[in-house]
Design a protein around this motif. Structure first.
Motif, PDB file in Angstrom:
ATOM      1  N   LEU A 180       7.844   4.558   7.580  1.00  0.00           N
ATOM      2  CA  LEU A 180       8.201   4.625   9.004  1.00  0.00           C
ATOM      3  C   LEU A 180       9.623   4.129   9.284  1.00  0.00           C
ATOM      4  CD1 LEU A 180       4.833   3.557  10.678  1.00  0.00           C
ATOM      5  CD2 LEU A 180       6.090   5.688  11.115  1.00  0.00           C
ATOM      6  N   LYS A 181      10.218   3.439   8.323  1.00  0.00           N
ATOM      7  CA  LYS A 181      11.620   3.035   8.471  1.00  0.00           C
ATOM      8  C   LYS A 181      12.534   4.261   8.459  1.00  0.00           C
ATOM      9  CE  LYS A 181      12.054   0.289   4.946  1.00  0.00           C
ATOM     10  NZ  LYS A 181      12.694  -0.668   4.006  1.00  0.00           N
ATOM     11  N   TYR A 182      12.066   5.354   7.842  1.00  0.00           N
ATOM     12  CA  TYR A 182      12.902   6.532   7.651  1.00  0.00           C
ATOM     13  C   TYR A 182      12.354   7.776   8.347  1.00  0.00           C
ATOM     14  CZ  TYR A 182      14.134   3.348   3.852  1.00  0.00           C
ATOM     15  OH  TYR A 182      14.477   2.229   3.122  1.00  0.00           O
ATOM     16  N   HIS A 183      11.061   7.787   8.669  1.00  0.00           N
ATOM     17  CA  HIS A 183      10.421   8.985   9.202  1.00  0.00           C
ATOM     18  C   HIS A 183       9.960   8.816  10.649  1.00  0.00           C
ATOM     19  CE1 HIS A 183      10.634  10.968   5.428  1.00  0.00           C
ATOM     20  NE2 HIS A 183       9.596  10.379   4.849  1.00  0.00           N
ATOM     21  N   ASN A 184       9.900   9.913  11.350  1.00  0.00           N
ATOM     22  CA  ASN A 184       9.321   9.967  12.684  1.00  0.00           C
ATOM     23  C   ASN A 184       7.839   9.600  12.605  1.00  0.00           C
ATOM     24  OD1 ASN A 184       7.927  11.223  15.041  1.00  0.00           O
ATOM     25  ND2 ASN A 184       9.986  11.973  15.514  1.00  0.00           N
ATOM     26  N   PRO A 185       7.326   8.816  13.560  1.00  0.00           N
ATOM     27  CA  PRO A 185       5.907   8.447  13.534  1.00  0.00           C
ATOM     28  C   PRO A 185       4.963   9.647  13.544  1.00  0.00           C
ATOM     29  CG  PRO A 185       7.087   7.075  15.104  1.00  0.00           C
ATOM     30  CD  PRO A 185       8.042   8.151  14.679  1.00  0.00           C
ATOM     31  N   GLN A 186       5.437  10.799  14.084  1.00  0.00           N
ATOM     32  CA  GLN A 186       4.599  12.005  14.129  1.00  0.00           C
ATOM     33  C   GLN A 186       4.699  12.861  12.868  1.00  0.00           C
ATOM     34  OE1 GLN A 186       6.192  10.943  17.262  1.00  0.00           O
ATOM     35  NE2 GLN A 186       4.150  10.015  17.304  1.00  0.00           N
ATOM     36  N   ILE A 222      -0.987  13.166   1.265  1.00  0.00           N
ATOM     37  CA  ILE A 222       0.311  13.855   1.202  1.00  0.00           C
ATOM     38  C   ILE A 222       1.048  13.633   2.521  1.00  0.00           C
ATOM     39  CG2 ILE A 222       1.507  16.055   0.944  1.00  0.00           C
ATOM     40  CD1 ILE A 222      -0.712  17.020  -0.839  1.00  0.00           C
ATOM     41  N   ILE A 223       2.184  12.955   2.439  1.00  0.00           N
ATOM     42  CA  ILE A 223       3.004  12.610   3.604  1.00  0.00           C
ATOM     43  C   ILE A 223       4.210  13.535   3.633  1.00  0.00           C
ATOM     44  CG2 ILE A 223       4.328  10.783   4.727  1.00  0.00           C
ATOM     45  CD1 ILE A 223       2.515   8.811   3.015  1.00  0.00           C
ATOM     46  N   GLY A 224       4.387  14.262   4.703  1.00  0.00           N
ATOM     47  CA  GLY A 224       5.456  15.247   4.784  1.00  0.00           C
ATOM     48  C   GLY A 224       6.848  14.648   4.858  1.00  0.00           C
ATOM     49  N   ASN A 225       7.848  15.517   4.763  1.00  0.00           N
ATOM     50  CA  ASN A 225       9.233  15.071   4.954  1.00  0.00           C
ATOM     51  C   ASN A 225       9.652  15.364   6.395  1.00  0.00           C
ATOM     52  OD1 ASN A 225       9.887  17.808   5.101  1.00  0.00           O
ATOM     53  ND2 ASN A 225      10.964  17.850   3.145  1.00  0.00           N
ATOM     54  N   SER A 226      10.935  15.270   6.678  1.00  0.00           N
ATOM     55  CA  SER A 226      11.406  15.411   8.060  1.00  0.00           C
ATOM     56  C   SER A 226      11.241  16.835   8.594  1.00  0.00           C
ATOM     57  CB  SER A 226      12.879  14.999   8.158  1.00  0.00           C
ATOM     58  OG  SER A 226      13.683  15.824   7.326  1.00  0.00           O
TER      59      SER A 226
END
Length: 243
Positions: A180-186, A222-226
């Motif tokens: 979450l330091k780098y990615h949007n919460p959604q 699996i956590i997506g990218n931006s």
């Protein structure tokens, strides 16, 4: 000279086993593996000779397989997924070398958990991604967090193996906090349990709410990218083509 195959049989279902995997198991004189995996294969190959050990006896299991091959037999050491990805291939080579075994070893790849889970979710792994195990049995937890953090900095899709156990109940939450330091919460997150097996299930949430999702050791996260998005219940990461 004996032959030892290190075989990845995929998620568990016969339809996901490669032709090579099926051929090798059918030709093997003896099949060795983790008890749970052996029980899965018995349904499809009931007439084989099996040697199994429970969890945490990986070295013993490998020694058994090497010893069988040293008897000039064809042995198959089985792993779910791909035997060369968090599987038994590496330790087999180490044990065989330590034992001075004069045998032939061949690694047979299979469908790994990341691929199986991705196929259930849609197309989340269409760009650069990192596979990170959250199990700290053999990897220091500080090093795991460093890898998760670096993946976040690099905007990599992150595929988490071994995300949660009875003892490791908060590691997924901690991984989410780092990302979450780098990615949007959604940012979309897909969770697949028992991918490719009879009781397969899946859900899609987002990074902010990952802590509330039902996850266990049979899950892949699996956590997506931006660039990852969700459409019609499918998780998609664009490769970059103009459509």
């Amino acid at each position: 000279m004996g032959k030892l195959y290190v075989v990845g049989f995929g998620p568990g279902g016969y339809e996901h086993m490669t032709a090579k995997c099926i051929q090798v198991i059918e030709e093997a004189d003896v099949v060795t593996g983790y008890t749970t995996y052996v029980n899965i294969l018995k349904e499809y190959f009931p007439d084989k000779q099996y040697l199994a050990t429970p969890m945490m006896q990986e070295v013993k299991r490998c020694r058994m397989a090497v010893e069988e091959a040293q008897k000039n037999k064809v042995a198959a050491m089985v792993s779910s997924g791909d035997s060369g990805i968090y599987g038994m291939a590496g330790i087999i080579y180490q044990v065989a070398e330590e034992m001075g075994a004069d045998i032939e070893i061949e690694t047979v790849p299979g469908v790994t958990a990341a691929s199986a889970a991705a196929s259930v979710l849609g197309a989340p792994l269409m760009h650069d991604f990192a596979v990170i195990s959250l199990s700290d049995l053999m990897t220091p937890i500080d090093l795991i967090w460093k890898r998760v953090d670096c993946a976040g900095q690099g905007d990599l899709i992150v595929c988490l193996y071994n995300p949660k156990s009875k003892k490791r109940t908060t590691y997924v939450e901690q991984a989410a906090e780092l990302l979450l330091k780098y990615h949007n919460p959604q940012t979309p997150v897909g969770i697949v349990r028992n991918a490719g097996r009879k009781d397969e299930s899946s859900q899609i949430t987002d990074l902010e709410h990952l802590k509330d999702a039902e996850i266990d050791m049979f899950s892949v996260v699996i956590i997506g990218n931006s660039q990852t998005y969700v459409s019609k219940g499918r998780m998609i990461t664009p490769r970059g083509y103009e459509v």
